[in-house]
Design a protein around this motif. Structure first.
Motif, mmCIF file in Angstrom:
data_model
loop_
_atom_site.group_PDB
_atom_site.id
_atom_site.type_symbol
_atom_site.label_atom_id
_atom_site.label_comp_id
_atom_site.label_asym_id
_atom_site.label_seq_id
_atom_site.Cartn_x
_atom_site.Cartn_y
_atom_site.Cartn_z
ATOM 1 N N SER A 63 0.855 -1.184 0.000
ATOM 2 C CA SER A 63 0.000 0.000 0.000
ATOM 3 C C SER A 63 0.891 1.235 0.000
ATOM 4 O O SER A 63 2.083 1.166 0.319
ATOM 5 C CB SER A 63 -0.924 0.032 1.233
ATOM 6 N N GLY A 64 0.304 2.355 -0.365
ATOM 7 C CA GLY A 64 1.049 3.610 -0.390
ATOM 8 C C GLY A 64 1.890 3.769 -1.639
ATOM 9 O O GLY A 64 1.777 4.742 -2.361
ATOM 10 N N SER A 65 2.765 2.802 -1.906
ATOM 11 C CA SER A 65 3.620 2.818 -3.082
ATOM 12 C C SER A 65 4.046 1.387 -3.381
ATOM 13 O O SER A 65 4.291 0.604 -2.459
ATOM 14 C CB SER A 65 4.856 3.702 -2.866
ATOM 15 N N VAL A 66 4.146 1.064 -4.664
ATOM 16 C CA VAL A 66 4.559 -0.288 -5.012
ATOM 17 C C VAL A 66 6.020 -0.529 -4.651
ATOM 18 O O VAL A 66 6.467 -1.680 -4.573
ATOM 19 C CB VAL A 66 4.346 -0.540 -6.523
ATOM 20 N N ARG A 67 6.800 0.545 -4.432
ATOM 21 C CA ARG A 67 8.202 0.399 -4.053
ATOM 22 C C ARG A 67 8.388 0.366 -2.538
ATOM 23 O O ARG A 67 9.487 0.095 -2.061
ATOM 24 C CB ARG A 67 9.030 1.542 -4.641
ATOM 25 N N ALA A 68 7.341 0.661 -1.796
ATOM 26 C CA ALA A 68 7.446 0.614 -0.341
ATOM 27 C C ALA A 68 7.565 -0.827 0.129
ATOM 28 O O ALA A 68 7.133 -1.766 -0.553
ATOM 29 C CB ALA A 68 6.225 1.290 0.292
ATOM 30 N N GLU A 69 8.164 -1.002 1.287
ATOM 31 C CA GLU A 69 8.319 -2.343 1.838
ATOM 32 C C GLU A 69 6.944 -2.929 2.170
ATOM 33 O O GLU A 69 6.065 -2.246 2.672
ATOM 34 C CB GLU A 69 9.185 -2.295 3.091
ATOM 35 N N SER A 70 6.802 -4.186 1.861
ATOM 36 C CA SER A 70 5.541 -4.870 2.135
ATOM 37 C C SER A 70 5.835 -6.235 2.731
ATOM 38 O O SER A 70 6.913 -6.804 2.517
ATOM 39 C CB SER A 70 4.715 -5.017 0.843
ATOM 40 N N TYR A 285 -2.678 -1.440 -2.984
ATOM 41 C CA TYR A 285 -2.306 -2.279 -4.114
ATOM 42 C C TYR A 285 -2.511 -3.768 -3.829
ATOM 43 O O TYR A 285 -2.821 -4.534 -4.744
ATOM 44 C CB TYR A 285 -0.853 -2.020 -4.499
ATOM 45 N N GLY A 286 -2.335 -4.177 -2.599
ATOM 46 C CA GLY A 286 -2.561 -5.574 -2.262
ATOM 47 C C GLY A 286 -4.020 -5.966 -2.427
ATOM 48 O O GLY A 286 -4.345 -6.984 -3.059
ATOM 49 N N LEU A 287 -4.924 -5.148 -1.883
ATOM 50 C CA LEU A 287 -6.353 -5.425 -2.008
ATOM 51 C C LEU A 287 -6.814 -5.312 -3.459
ATOM 52 O O LEU A 287 -7.618 -6.117 -3.931
ATOM 53 C CB LEU A 287 -7.150 -4.473 -1.124
ATOM 54 N N SER A 288 -6.297 -4.302 -4.148
ATOM 55 C CA SER A 288 -6.669 -4.135 -5.552
ATOM 56 C C SER A 288 -6.230 -5.340 -6.383
ATOM 57 O O SER A 288 -6.991 -5.827 -7.231
ATOM 58 C CB SER A 288 -6.047 -2.866 -6.117
ATOM 59 N N SER A 289 -5.030 -5.842 -6.144
ATOM 60 C CA SER A 289 -4.549 -7.013 -6.873
ATOM 61 C C SER A 289 -5.407 -8.231 -6.568
ATOM 62 O O SER A 289 -5.667 -9.062 -7.444
ATOM 63 C CB SER A 289 -3.088 -7.291 -6.519
#
Length: 315
Positions: A63-70, A285-289
């Motif tokens: 979330s927040g940015s695809v480059r952020a740590e997840s 992005y996780g939920l959207s995916s």
């Protein structure tokens, strides 16, 4: 006089010299696949990489940015999305309603128009051009045009209703009228595509069954029901398959007419609009995916069902 025998045809591999290496003979026997392999590999990469990346993101809390740590959270996103009765399941229902209603009317109207255009008549070319005009414009342009037509204050639709003595309608602005209105817009634009497919199928049919039915005294309806429609059914299934998958993925018309979230009350929020909002409005992005993967499975299931139906029609 001695009998003359025709020379037997040499096998395909006979053109290769006997001392040719084994790999060369194999390449010669499979050359049609080798020539197509680069293009097939390129198309496969275009499909597999985005799908694999989306599948990976659906298993993280990105979330927040695809480059952020997840962090890897497994199937927690799927549990959250499948348990969402406020946005996800209503979006599934709207997607099914939009696709089903639009597809039904597009096939019925497309069949009627194709039957009218089947036989030649005076001015046939001009009528075909007029029918195909909605396909010329892009869906976004079509959405913006109908948004102006259905405007509650200055739109032409309410002016016409006023001439008929009918009060103004909310059309796209109403919570309960927005989805039917967008379905109407989709029918207006994409019925011509169904007409093209069905008309191509009709022109390929033989005239002999029709003539035999006419000799037997069958009416026009009986000829259509018992002769034309069964022969045309494989083409109808193709039209349903192509247009149904496209209708499932409709986004541009909905976003052009209602904007983010499918309206203030999410009245036209389908799965595509919902996934777009999760990605670009909330950066989830996780939920959207996860929504996109589930949507992809729905499309694959629909394709399998329609393909199975087409095979049954071919038999």
């Amino acid at each position: 006089m001695p009998a003359v025998t025709a020379p037997s045809r040499a096998p395909r591999s006979a053109s290769v010299m006997p001392d040719t290496p084994g790999w060369a003979r194999w390449a010669n026997d499979h050359r049609k696949w080798l020539f197509a392999a680069p293009a097939m590999a390129f198309v496969a990469a275009l499909i597999i990489f985005p799908l694999a990346w989306t599948g990976y993101l659906s298993l993280t809390d990105s979330s927040g940015s695809v480059r952020a740590e997840s962090e890897f959270i497994g199937f927690q996103n799927y549990v959250d999305v499948l348990g969402d009765t406020d946005r996800f399941w209503p979006a599934v229902g709207r997607t099914a309603a939009f696709t089903g209603v639009a597809l039904f009317f597009e096939v019925v109207l497309g069949m009627a128009i194709a039957l009218l255009l089947w036989r030649p008549f005076r001015g046939e070319k001009w009528v075909r051009v007029a029918i195909l005009l909605p396909l010329v414009a892009t869906p976004v342009a079509v959405g913006m045009m109908w948004r102006l037509i259905f405007d509650p204050n200055i739109g032409m639709a309410n002016q016409v209703l006023g001439w008929l003595g009918i009060g103004p309608q909310p059309w796209l602005a109403g919570q309960h009228t927005a989805l039917p209105t967008t379905i109407f817009i989709d029918i207006w634009q994409w019925t011509p595509m169904v007409v093209l497919i069905l008309l191509a199928g009709l022109t390929s049919l033989s005239d002999e069954p029709q003539e035999a039915a006419m000799i037997d005294g069958a009416s026009a309806w009986q000829r259509f029901r018992h002769v034309t429609l069964p022969l045309l059914m494989p083409t109808v299934i193709v039209a349903i398959l192509l247009r149904g998958i496209d209708a499932l993925k409709t986004f541009d018309i909905l976003y052009a007419t209602k904007g983010r979230g499918g309206g203030s009350f999410n009245e036209v929020e389908t799965l595509n609009v919902y996934a777009y909002g999760l990605s670009f409005d909330y950066n989830e992005y996780g939920l959207s995916s996860t929504v996109l993967i589930l949507f992809f499975l729905i499309i694959i299931g629909s394709m399998w069902a329609l393909t199975s139906r087409r095979k049954g029609a071919d038999r």
